[in-house]
Design a protein around this motif. Sequence first.
Motif, PDB file in Angstrom:
ATOM      1  N   LEU A 114     -21.241 -32.975  -1.990  1.00 50.05           N
ATOM      2  CA  LEU A 114     -21.205 -32.190  -0.661  1.00 50.05           C
ATOM      3  C   LEU A 114     -22.347 -32.477   0.087  1.00 50.05           C
ATOM      4  O   LEU A 114     -22.311 -32.825   1.321  1.00 50.05           O
ATOM      5  CB  LEU A 114     -21.092 -30.680  -0.930  1.00 50.05           C
ATOM      6  N   ALA A 115     -23.471 -32.984  -0.680  1.00 42.90           N
ATOM      7  CA  ALA A 115     -24.735 -33.680   0.062  1.00 42.90           C
ATOM      8  C   ALA A 115     -24.493 -34.863   0.729  1.00 42.90           C
ATOM      9  O   ALA A 115     -24.866 -35.084   1.823  1.00 42.90           O
ATOM     10  CB  ALA A 115     -25.868 -33.629  -0.848  1.00 42.90           C
ATOM     11  N   LYS A 116     -23.574 -35.786   0.028  1.00 40.46           N
ATOM     12  CA  LYS A 116     -23.141 -37.003   0.621  1.00 40.46           C
ATOM     13  C   LYS A 116     -22.388 -36.753   1.864  1.00 40.46           C
ATOM     14  O   LYS A 116     -22.697 -37.394   2.736  1.00 40.46           O
ATOM     15  CB  LYS A 116     -22.511 -37.922  -0.591  1.00 40.46           C
ATOM     16  N   VAL A 117     -21.527 -36.000   1.767  1.00 43.64           N
ATOM     17  CA  VAL A 117     -20.504 -35.649   2.967  1.00 43.64           C
ATOM     18  C   VAL A 117     -21.573 -34.993   4.175  1.00 43.64           C
ATOM     19  O   VAL A 117     -21.520 -35.397   5.342  1.00 43.64           O
ATOM     20  CB  VAL A 117     -19.588 -34.653   2.543  1.00 43.64           C
ATOM     21  N   GLU A 118     -22.351 -34.265   3.674  1.00 48.30           N
ATOM     22  CA  GLU A 118     -23.359 -33.713   4.782  1.00 48.30           C
ATOM     23  C   GLU A 118     -24.275 -34.777   5.686  1.00 48.30           C
ATOM     24  O   GLU A 118     -24.141 -34.829   6.756  1.00 48.30           O
ATOM     25  CB  GLU A 118     -24.337 -32.665   4.251  1.00 48.30           C
ATOM     26  N   VAL A 172     -20.144 -31.494  -7.929  1.00 49.00           N
ATOM     27  CA  VAL A 172     -19.641 -31.248  -6.507  1.00 49.00           C
ATOM     28  C   VAL A 172     -20.676 -30.929  -5.492  1.00 49.00           C
ATOM     29  O   VAL A 172     -20.828 -31.354  -4.428  1.00 49.00           O
ATOM     30  CB  VAL A 172     -18.713 -29.726  -6.712  1.00 49.00           C
ATOM     31  N   ALA A 173     -21.722 -30.405  -6.007  1.00 46.01           N
ATOM     32  CA  ALA A 173     -22.974 -30.381  -4.849  1.00 46.01           C
ATOM     33  C   ALA A 173     -23.514 -31.576  -4.305  1.00 46.01           C
ATOM     34  O   ALA A 173     -23.930 -31.797  -3.283  1.00 46.01           O
ATOM     35  CB  ALA A 173     -24.208 -29.481  -5.685  1.00 46.01           C
ATOM     36  N   VAL A 185     -12.656 -37.500   0.592  1.00 48.30           N
ATOM     37  CA  VAL A 185     -12.512 -36.227   1.458  1.00 48.30           C
ATOM     38  C   VAL A 185     -11.161 -35.956   1.965  1.00 48.30           C
ATOM     39  O   VAL A 185     -10.566 -37.061   2.433  1.00 48.30           O
ATOM     40  CB  VAL A 185     -13.724 -36.546   2.481  1.00 48.30           C
ATOM     41  N   VAL A 186     -10.764 -34.894   1.868  1.00 49.38           N
ATOM     42  CA  VAL A 186      -9.276 -34.486   2.422  1.00 49.38           C
ATOM     43  C   VAL A 186      -9.499 -35.172   4.002  1.00 49.38           C
ATOM     44  O   VAL A 186     -10.114 -34.649   4.750  1.00 49.38           O
ATOM     45  CB  VAL A 186      -9.254 -32.881   2.378  1.00 49.38           C
ATOM     46  N   PRO A 187      -8.338 -35.526   4.181  1.00 48.82           N
ATOM     47  CA  PRO A 187      -8.180 -36.419   5.519  1.00 48.82           C
ATOM     48  C   PRO A 187      -8.150 -35.226   6.774  1.00 48.82           C
ATOM     49  O   PRO A 187      -8.667 -35.644   7.788  1.00 48.82           O
ATOM     50  CB  PRO A 187      -6.722 -36.977   5.350  1.00 48.82           C
ATOM     51  N   ASP A 213     -12.728 -22.614 -18.666  1.00 53.50           N
ATOM     52  CA  ASP A 213     -14.033 -22.123 -19.531  1.00 53.50           C
ATOM     53  C   ASP A 213     -15.065 -22.302 -18.475  1.00 53.50           C
ATOM     54  O   ASP A 213     -15.278 -23.132 -17.754  1.00 53.50           O
ATOM     55  CB  ASP A 213     -13.913 -23.390 -20.489  1.00 53.50           C
ATOM     56  N   PRO A 214     -16.041 -21.069 -18.538  1.00 54.14           N
ATOM     57  CA  PRO A 214     -16.909 -21.056 -17.727  1.00 54.14           C
ATOM     58  C   PRO A 214     -18.057 -22.382 -17.843  1.00 54.14           C
ATOM     59  O   PRO A 214     -18.800 -22.850 -16.968  1.00 54.14           O
ATOM     60  CB  PRO A 214     -17.768 -20.070 -18.026  1.00 54.14           C
ATOM     61  N   SER A 215     -18.076 -23.008 -19.035  1.00 49.03           N
ATOM     62  CA  SER A 215     -18.934 -23.992 -18.908  1.00 49.03           C
ATOM     63  C   SER A 215     -18.461 -25.358 -18.292  1.00 49.03           C
ATOM     64  O   SER A 215     -19.308 -26.260 -17.918  1.00 49.03           O
ATOM     65  CB  SER A 215     -19.081 -24.565 -20.736  1.00 49.03           C
ATOM     66  N   GLU A 216     -17.163 -25.358 -18.074  1.00 51.77           N
ATOM     67  CA  GLU A 216     -16.547 -26.400 -17.297  1.00 51.77           C
ATOM     68  C   GLU A 216     -17.057 -26.144 -15.971  1.00 51.77           C
ATOM     69  O   GLU A 216     -17.401 -27.326 -15.202  1.00 51.77           O
ATOM     70  CB  GLU A 216     -15.101 -26.413 -17.412  1.00 51.77           C
ATOM     71  N   TYR A 217     -17.148 -24.894 -15.444  1.00 53.80           N
ATOM     72  CA  TYR A 217     -17.624 -24.875 -14.043  1.00 53.80           C
ATOM     73  C   TYR A 217     -19.228 -25.290 -13.953  1.00 53.80           C
ATOM     74  O   TYR A 217     -19.556 -25.805 -12.980  1.00 53.80           O
ATOM     75  CB  TYR A 217     -17.510 -23.234 -13.669  1.00 53.80           C
ATOM     76  N   ASP A 218     -19.875 -24.830 -14.966  1.00 56.78           N
ATOM     77  CA  ASP A 218     -21.449 -25.261 -14.973  1.00 56.78           C
ATOM     78  C   ASP A 218     -21.689 -26.936 -15.039  1.00 56.78           C
ATOM     79  O   ASP A 218     -22.493 -27.296 -14.461  1.00 56.78           O
ATOM     80  CB  ASP A 218     -22.183 -24.728 -16.318  1.00 56.78           C
TER      81      ASP A 218
END
Length: 78
Positions: free
Chosen positions: A19-23, A15-16, A57-59, A4-9
Motif C-alpha cells: 500500500l505504501a508503494k501504491v500511495e 500488505v502495508a 493493483v485491481v484494474p 489462523d491469526p498468526s497468518e494475519y500478523d
Amino acid sequence: MATDPSEYDKAMPIVAAHLAKVERAVSQTRSSHAGQPYTTVRQALLEALQHEDAQRVVPQVVNEFARRISEEPEQLPF
C-alpha cells in the motif's frame, strides 16, 4: 473456514508495504499529471506503479485513481 491469526500478523507488513508503494505511485502521478487527460494519467500511473514494483493493483482501482487524478486531483485520499 477459519484463518489462523498468526497468518494475519505475517501478512500485514507485506500488505502495508504494498500500500505504501501504491500511495507513492499515486502521489507521484498526481504531482506530475493532475488535470491531464484520463488516458495520459492512466498510462503515467501504470508506469509509476511498475517503477514502485506495485503492478498488482485491481484494474478498477487503477482506473478510479486515474479518473480522479484527471478530474478531481485535490480530492484524493493520499
